[in-house]
Design a protein around this motif. Structure first.
Motif, PDB file in Angstrom:
ATOM      1  N   ALA A   1      -7.268 -15.014  16.533  1.00 15.80           N
ATOM      2  CA  ALA A   1      -6.789 -15.183  15.158  1.00 15.80           C
ATOM      3  C   ALA A   1      -5.315 -14.833  15.061  1.00 15.80           C
ATOM      4  CB  ALA A   1      -7.589 -14.274  14.218  1.00 15.80           C
ATOM      5  N   ASP A   2      -4.699 -15.318  13.994  1.00  8.01           N
ATOM      6  CA  ASP A   2      -3.381 -14.843  13.588  1.00  8.01           C
ATOM      7  C   ASP A   2      -3.583 -13.948  12.371  1.00  8.01           C
ATOM      8  OD1 ASP A   2      -1.595 -16.068  15.431  1.00  8.01           O
ATOM      9  OD2 ASP A   2      -2.023 -17.991  14.465  1.00  8.01           O
ATOM     10  N   VAL A   3      -3.168 -12.700  12.507  1.00 12.64           N
ATOM     11  CA  VAL A   3      -3.399 -11.703  11.460  1.00 12.64           C
ATOM     12  C   VAL A   3      -2.056 -11.240  10.909  1.00 12.64           C
ATOM     13  CG1 VAL A   3      -4.331  -9.419  10.948  1.00 12.64           C
ATOM     14  CG2 VAL A   3      -5.564 -10.959  12.504  1.00 12.64           C
ATOM     15  N   LEU A   4      -1.897 -11.367   9.608  1.00 15.52           N
ATOM     16  CA  LEU A   4      -0.694 -10.837   8.968  1.00 15.52           C
ATOM     17  C   LEU A   4      -0.912  -9.346   8.722  1.00 15.52           C
ATOM     18  CD1 LEU A   4       2.059 -11.842   7.521  1.00 15.52           C
ATOM     19  CD2 LEU A   4       0.799 -11.274   5.442  1.00 15.52           C
ATOM     20  N   PHE A   5      -0.032  -8.534   9.276  1.00 17.41           N
ATOM     21  CA  PHE A   5      -0.121  -7.080   9.116  1.00 17.41           C
ATOM     22  C   PHE A   5       1.133  -6.621   8.393  1.00 17.41           C
ATOM     23  CE2 PHE A   5       0.868  -2.886  11.373  1.00 17.41           C
ATOM     24  CZ  PHE A   5       0.140  -2.137  10.455  1.00 17.41           C
ATOM     25  N   SER A   6       0.954  -5.996   7.245  1.00 16.32           N
ATOM     26  CA  SER A   6       2.131  -5.524   6.516  1.00 16.32           C
ATOM     27  C   SER A   6       1.994  -4.041   6.208  1.00 16.32           C
ATOM     28  CB  SER A   6       2.330  -6.310   5.219  1.00 16.32           C
ATOM     29  OG  SER A   6       1.281  -6.068   4.302  1.00 16.32           O
ATOM     30  N   VAL A   7       3.139  -3.384   6.256  1.00 11.24           N
ATOM     31  CA  VAL A   7       3.249  -1.982   5.843  1.00 11.24           C
ATOM     32  C   VAL A   7       4.385  -1.935   4.838  1.00 11.24           C
ATOM     33  CG1 VAL A   7       3.664   0.400   6.549  1.00 11.24           C
ATOM     34  CG2 VAL A   7       2.458  -1.161   8.095  1.00 11.24           C
ATOM     35  N   GLY A   8       4.045  -1.675   3.590  1.00  8.51           N
ATOM     36  CA  GLY A   8       5.057  -1.762   2.553  1.00  8.51           C
ATOM     37  C   GLY A   8       5.615  -3.177   2.500  1.00  8.51           C
ATOM     38  N   ASP A   9       6.926  -3.306   2.611  1.00 10.15           N
ATOM     39  CA  ASP A   9       7.567  -4.619   2.524  1.00 10.15           C
ATOM     40  C   ASP A   9       7.736  -5.301   3.878  1.00 10.15           C
ATOM     41  OD1 ASP A   9       7.825  -4.375  -0.216  1.00 10.15           O
ATOM     42  OD2 ASP A   9       9.763  -3.336  -0.044  1.00 10.15           O
ATOM     43  N   ALA A  10       7.442  -4.598   4.954  1.00  8.11           N
ATOM     44  CA  ALA A  10       7.597  -5.185   6.296  1.00  8.11           C
ATOM     45  C   ALA A  10       6.294  -5.865   6.712  1.00  8.11           C
ATOM     46  CB  ALA A  10       7.970  -4.106   7.301  1.00  8.11           C
ATOM     47  N   ALA A  11       6.424  -7.010   7.428  1.00  9.08           N
ATOM     48  CA  ALA A  11       5.221  -7.753   7.819  1.00  9.08           C
ATOM     49  C   ALA A  11       5.393  -8.355   9.209  1.00  9.08           C
ATOM     50  CB  ALA A  11       4.916  -8.837   6.796  1.00  9.08           C
ATOM     51  N   TRP A  12       4.306  -8.378   9.948  1.00 12.92           N
ATOM     52  CA  TRP A  12       4.294  -8.933  11.295  1.00 12.92           C
ATOM     53  C   TRP A  12       3.104  -9.873  11.434  1.00 12.92           C
ATOM     54  CZ3 TRP A  12       4.825  -3.885   9.918  1.00 12.92           C
ATOM     55  CH2 TRP A  12       6.056  -3.267  10.212  1.00 12.92           C
ATOM     56  N   ASN A  13       3.233 -10.785  12.396  1.00 11.78           N
ATOM     57  CA  ASN A  13       2.097 -11.634  12.745  1.00 11.78           C
ATOM     58  C   ASN A  13       1.495 -11.105  14.046  1.00 11.78           C
ATOM     59  OD1 ASN A  13       0.482 -14.211  12.485  1.00 11.78           O
ATOM     60  ND2 ASN A  13       1.329 -14.426  14.549  1.00 11.78           N
TER      61      ASN A  13
END
Lengths: 121, 277
Positions: free
Chosen positions: A25-37
């Motif tokens: 899968a491709d999972v969007l992971f965000s912490v506050g305003d920052a986000a990674w795939n």
């Protein structure tokens, strides 16, 4: 939080890939305003690139509040902040989209996010 | 080495239906009936049942609830959805106590067991020596969708173990942590979710707390501070509504103290048990 090092840490974690053996899968992971795939293939974390600001595409999003996630990352974490389901109960960790992916591989997600915790020197 | 625990089966009627239940016991003395958590079974009490410091003074008995562990569901289970309720749970505990000839037992339960002992104290005070609630609160709001615990797209064993894994304290020994989770992974389909019907919904015991008389039935509550499901403040709020209830917060323990780290729980528990001998 060294997210760039996460694929290598995940690859070195005993048994982690087994808990995600059917997770691709491709999972969007965000912490506050920052986000990674988080790009995952059969339980192997392939990459953790910054998510595009415009029109990100993903199967599942997991979103953490910055303040509570910082407490989660402490070593040792305080009681109640030691597990992402504790953050779910606090209302500051959200799972959105294909939730079945998260629930079917909850050990994998818990395991990989805990690897973001920096051990005390 | 062969442990001193013995396991047997009993046959009894619950709600007019025949049941075959598995139970284990060890020791002699004051009857002590032990209740496991939702979705697990009596193996959670292995540490206590092997503790000569307890079994020298108590007849310790734990049973697997119907649908759990080695206890079968009743005939016709394939046509129904399992749901635990307050009346069903209390009725079952009292029926087991009678069937085993337990005279005014102390009843100690954890999580759902810690909840139901409050109902026992309210409804059956004179038939009990006292109750001990571990990770006990009169009510808890749901914080996740429990339908995922019984879903064809999600492996039931892995999700039940995974969803509760963080309720084990990070300080628990690894072997005990994973044995505790293994019990969850072995639960029958829909059983953990059926228990949570009581724990997260139907079984709101707040209206009953005022009826508990701790002079007739002493109430002790012990809660680990790493439990984010039944938090220490949840236990303390419940105890505040029961005059005479005694509370201890156990440092370094989570939601399954007797199973995840019995050695760490023992110093908190033994003084409580001593009050019943």
């Amino acid at each position: 939080m060294n997210i760039a090092a996460l694929p290598a840490r995940a690859a070195a974690a005993p048994g982690l890939a087994r808990w995600g053996r059917d997770l691709t899968a491709d999972v969007l992971f965000s912490v506050g305003d920052a986000a990674w795939n988080l790009s995952i293939h059969k339980g192997v974390l392939i990459s953790t690139n910054p998510a595009p600001a415009l029109m990100p595409s993903y199967d599942l999003a997991i979103r953490a509040g910055a303040e509570d996630f910082a407490r989660f990352l402490q070593d040792p974490p305080p009681p109640g902040w030691h597990d992402i389901m504790g953050l779910v109960r606090l209302g500051t960790f959200k799972v959105e989209g294909n939730v079945a992916l998260f629930m079917a591989h909850v050990f994998w997600f818990k395991g990989v996010l805990a690897l973001l915790r920096e051990p005390r020197a | 080495m062969i442990e001193a625990i013995t396991g047997r089966y009993m046959r009894l009627e619950l709600e007019g239906r025949a049941h075959r239940l598995y139970f284990e016991e060890a020791g002699q003395g004051v009857p002590l009936l032990l209740l496991h958590t939702a979705g697990s079974d009596g193996r959670q009490w292995r540490g206590l049942l092997n503790d000569a410091g307890v079994t020298s003074r108590f007849r310790c008995v734990t049973f697997d609830m119907p649908w759990h562990g080695k206890s079968s569901p009743p005939e016709g289970w394939e046509r129904e959805t399992y749901q635990l309720t307050t009346a069903r749970y209390t009725g079952m505990i009292m029926a087991v106590a009678r069937a085993l000839g337990l005279d005014r037992p102390v009843v100690m339960g954890c999580s759902i067991g810690g909840r139901i002992v409050l109902d026992l104290a309210a409804e059956h005070a004179d038939e009990l020596r006292g109750v001990i609630g571990l990770q006990s609160a009169a009510f808890l709001s749901p914080y996740y969708d429990t339908s995922w615990l019984h879903h064809p797209h999600v492996h039931g064993g892995e999700v039940c173990g995974g969803i509760v894994s963080g309720l084990v304290s990070p300080h628990a020994p690894e072997a005990s942590r994973w044995e505790t989770l293994w019990h969850y992974m072995q639960g029958g389909p829909g059983v953990f979710r059926g228990d949570l019907h009581f724990y997260k919904g139907e079984g709101d015991l707040r209206p009953k707390l005022a009826r508990i008389d701790t002079k007739r039935c002493p109430v002790h509550m012990l809660t680990g501070n790493y439990d984010y499901s039944c938090k220490p403040e949840d236990t303390e709020a419940t105890a505040a509504a029961i005059p005479g209830a005694k509370v201890q917060i156990m440092k370094g323990l989570g939601h399954f103290p007797m199973s995840e780290d019995y050695a760490a729980m023992r110093p908190y528990l033994l003084p409580v048990l001593a009050e019943f001998t």
